[in-house]
Design an enzyme around this catalytic site. Structure first.
Site, PDB file in Angstrom:
ATOM      1  CG  HIS A 231      -3.114  -1.797  -3.221  1.00  0.00           C
ATOM      2  ND1 HIS A 231      -2.406  -2.813  -3.242  1.00  0.00           N
ATOM      3  CD2 HIS A 231      -3.622  -1.194  -2.460  1.00  0.00           C
ATOM      4  CE1 HIS A 231      -1.870  -2.962  -2.022  1.00  0.00           C
ATOM      5  NE2 HIS A 231      -3.171  -2.639  -0.690  1.00  0.00           N
TER       6      HIS A 231
ATOM      7  CB  SER B 160      -0.635   0.233   0.916  1.00  0.00           C
ATOM      8  OG  SER B 160      -2.042  -1.069   1.620  1.00  0.00           O
TER       9      SER B 160
ATOM     10  CE1 TYR C 243      -8.457  -5.028   2.168  1.00  0.00           C
ATOM     11  CE2 TYR C 243      -7.024  -5.332   3.538  1.00  0.00           C
ATOM     12  CZ  TYR C 243      -7.491  -4.796   2.378  1.00  0.00           C
ATOM     13  OH  TYR C 243      -6.793  -3.597   1.840  1.00  0.00           O
ATOM     14  CD  GLU C 244      -9.193  -6.423  -2.266  1.00  0.00           C
ATOM     15  OE1 GLU C 244      -9.129  -6.350  -3.240  1.00  0.00           O
ATOM     16  OE2 GLU C 244      -7.742  -6.832  -2.192  1.00  0.00           O
TER      17      GLU C 244
ATOM     18  CG  MET D 182      -4.880  -5.868   7.733  1.00  0.00           C
ATOM     19  SD  MET D 182      -6.345  -4.958   7.169  1.00  0.00           S
ATOM     20  CE  MET D 182      -6.212  -3.592   8.314  1.00  0.00           C
ATOM     21  CB  SER D 183      -0.539  -7.776   2.807  1.00  0.00           C
ATOM     22  OG  SER D 183       0.841  -7.404   2.764  1.00  0.00           O
TER      23      SER D 183
ATOM     24  CG  HIS E  17      -6.389   3.510   3.611  1.00  0.00           C
ATOM     25  ND1 HIS E  17      -5.567   2.342   2.890  1.00  0.00           N
ATOM     26  CD2 HIS E  17      -6.593   3.051   1.662  1.00  0.00           C
ATOM     27  CE1 HIS E  17      -5.404   1.431   1.905  1.00  0.00           C
ATOM     28  NE2 HIS E  17      -5.729   2.721   1.138  1.00  0.00           N
TER      29      HIS E  17
ATOM     30  CG  HIS F 195      -5.270  -6.717   1.055  1.00  0.00           C
ATOM     31  ND1 HIS F 195      -4.815  -5.915  -0.014  1.00  0.00           N
ATOM     32  CD2 HIS F 195      -4.067  -6.515   1.393  1.00  0.00           C
ATOM     33  CE1 HIS F 195      -4.385  -4.785   0.036  1.00  0.00           C
ATOM     34  NE2 HIS F 195      -3.412  -5.513   0.731  1.00  0.00           N
TER      35      HIS F 195
ATOM     36  CG  ASN G 100      -0.405   2.767  11.659  1.00  0.00           C
ATOM     37  OD1 ASN G 100      -0.373   2.298  10.631  1.00  0.00           O
ATOM     38  ND2 ASN G 100      -1.048   2.497  12.930  1.00  0.00           N
TER      39      ASN G 100
ATOM     40  CB  ALA H  35       1.358  -0.301   4.931  1.00  0.00           C
TER      41      ALA H  35
HETATM   42  N1  HPA Z   1      -3.391  -2.204  11.581  1.00  0.00           N
HETATM   43  C1  HPA Z   1      -3.027  -3.155  10.606  1.00  0.00           C
HETATM   44  N2  HPA Z   1      -2.543  -3.341   9.497  1.00  0.00           N
HETATM   45  C2  HPA Z   1      -1.710  -1.896   9.320  1.00  0.00           C
HETATM   46  C3  HPA Z   1      -1.691  -1.671  10.117  1.00  0.00           C
HETATM   47  C4  HPA Z   1      -2.131  -1.541  11.443  1.00  0.00           C
HETATM   48  O1  HPA Z   1      -2.475  -1.161  12.025  1.00  0.00           O
HETATM   49  N3  HPA Z   1      -0.841   0.257   9.391  1.00  0.00           N
HETATM   50  C5  HPA Z   1      -0.438  -0.255   8.221  1.00  0.00           C
HETATM   51  N4  HPA Z   1      -1.268  -1.260   7.800  1.00  0.00           N
END
Ligand code: HPA
Length: 288
Positions: free
Chosen positions: A66, A35, A90-91, A221-222, A260, A88, A245, A118
């Site tokens: 993406h 990402s 979650y998709e 998440m990947s 995001h 992903h 983050n 990310a």
């Molecule tokens: N959690 C999960 N996935 C993420 C995060 C997070 O804080 N930051 C970027 N992808």
């Protein structure tokens, strides 16, 4: 649970042949852009790009940030193929479908998979914008009985019970350490443990505390299912996370909620350093 959508060896071979018939480039390295990290592919020259929507039997990615392109070309003289946009869980895709492109790249001929993502930083030493070289992962979705390798095993890809002890190639980690020293960015780069959750929601404070206790340094998440699929078919893997983050592990934390937009923004602001790390790794690998 048998994966409903069965991407057979033959079907995956068909997708690989689609590329092999349309480009004479024979990539050695496959790159997955995380990402906000699509620009990693900007360093590639003599490109031939294929939109996911034009590739037969290929899913399309639905996430903002993406794009959805497979880019063949050269990086530091090495033939490479980069995925701009990944799939992903979650998709709504089963894990096997999320990581199916890794098998396509295997049949296209790659030997190395470079995955990027990310991630939220759980290790209190990590700052926003830092890079974490992935030393290992914890496959939490696997604990819950979900794996991209579930269902009948096709030995043409790999063994029924593949080992995961050298998932992230230690020689490539050592190489990354050297490259980071040469770049003089030791203060912004770490080595740590990544975990993948299903998402799309970010984590609660209690969940983040638990992950920290488990030894997780960065959460996303990947990547994990892609790496499992890559190791199953004997690809050599290198991965890094861009920390976009900081994760809150107490209720009074002053950290802002993960979002995001921030993830994509930090990706953009750190694209040059991530690109340089990637290019130098590949340059170094080309010299081996
Ligand atoms: N959690 C999960 N996935 C993420 C995060 C997070 O804080 N930051 C970027 N992808």
């Amino acid at each position: 649970v048998i994966n409903e959508e069965n991407y057979s060896y033959e079907l995956i071979k068909e997708i690989a042949d689609y590329f092999l018939e349309r480009t004479s480039i024979r990539p050695v390295i496959g790159i997955i852009c995380g990402s906000g990290l699509n620009s990693l592919a900007d360093h590639i020259t003599d490109i031939q790009a294929f939109d996911y929507k034009d590739i037969p039997n290929f899913p399309v990615s639905t996430v903002e940030g993406h794009v959805g392109r497979m880019i063949f070309g050269y990086l530091e003289g090495m033939p490479v193929v980069a995925m701009q946009g990944r799939f992903h869980y979650y998709e709504g895709y089963p894990l096997a479908k999320c990581s199916m492109p890794v098998r396509v790249l295997k049949l296209v001929g790659i030997k190395y998979l470079f995955a990027t993502n990310a991630a939220g930083g759980l290790n209190p030493k990590y700052k926003v914008g830092d890079i974490m070289i992935v030393r290992d992962h914890i496959n939490i979705m696997g604990f819950a009985g979900n794996s991209p390798l579930q269902g009948p095993n096709d030995p043409r890809f790999g063994p029924r019970f593949p080992p995961m002890t050298n998932a992230y190639d230690r020689h490539l980690v050592r190489k990354a350490r050297k490259v980071v020293r040469e770049m003089g960015i030791e203060n912004d780069v770490h080595e740590g443990v990544y975990t993948c959750l299903g998402g799309p929601n970010y984590e609660t404070v209690a969940e983040l505390k638990m992950l920290r206790i488990m030894g997780v340094d960065a959460v996303g998440m990947s990547t994990v299912h892609e790496v499992i699929t890559a190791r199953h078919c004997d690809l050599t893997v290198f991965a890094f996370s861009l920390i976009t983050n900081k994760c809150a592990t107490d209720y009074d934390s002053s950290e802002e909620d993960a979002n995001h937009e921030e993830v994509v923004m930090v990706g953009k602001s750190r694209q040059s350093i991530c690109g340089e790390l990637m290019c130098r790794m590949i340059r170094d690998l080309a010299q081996d």
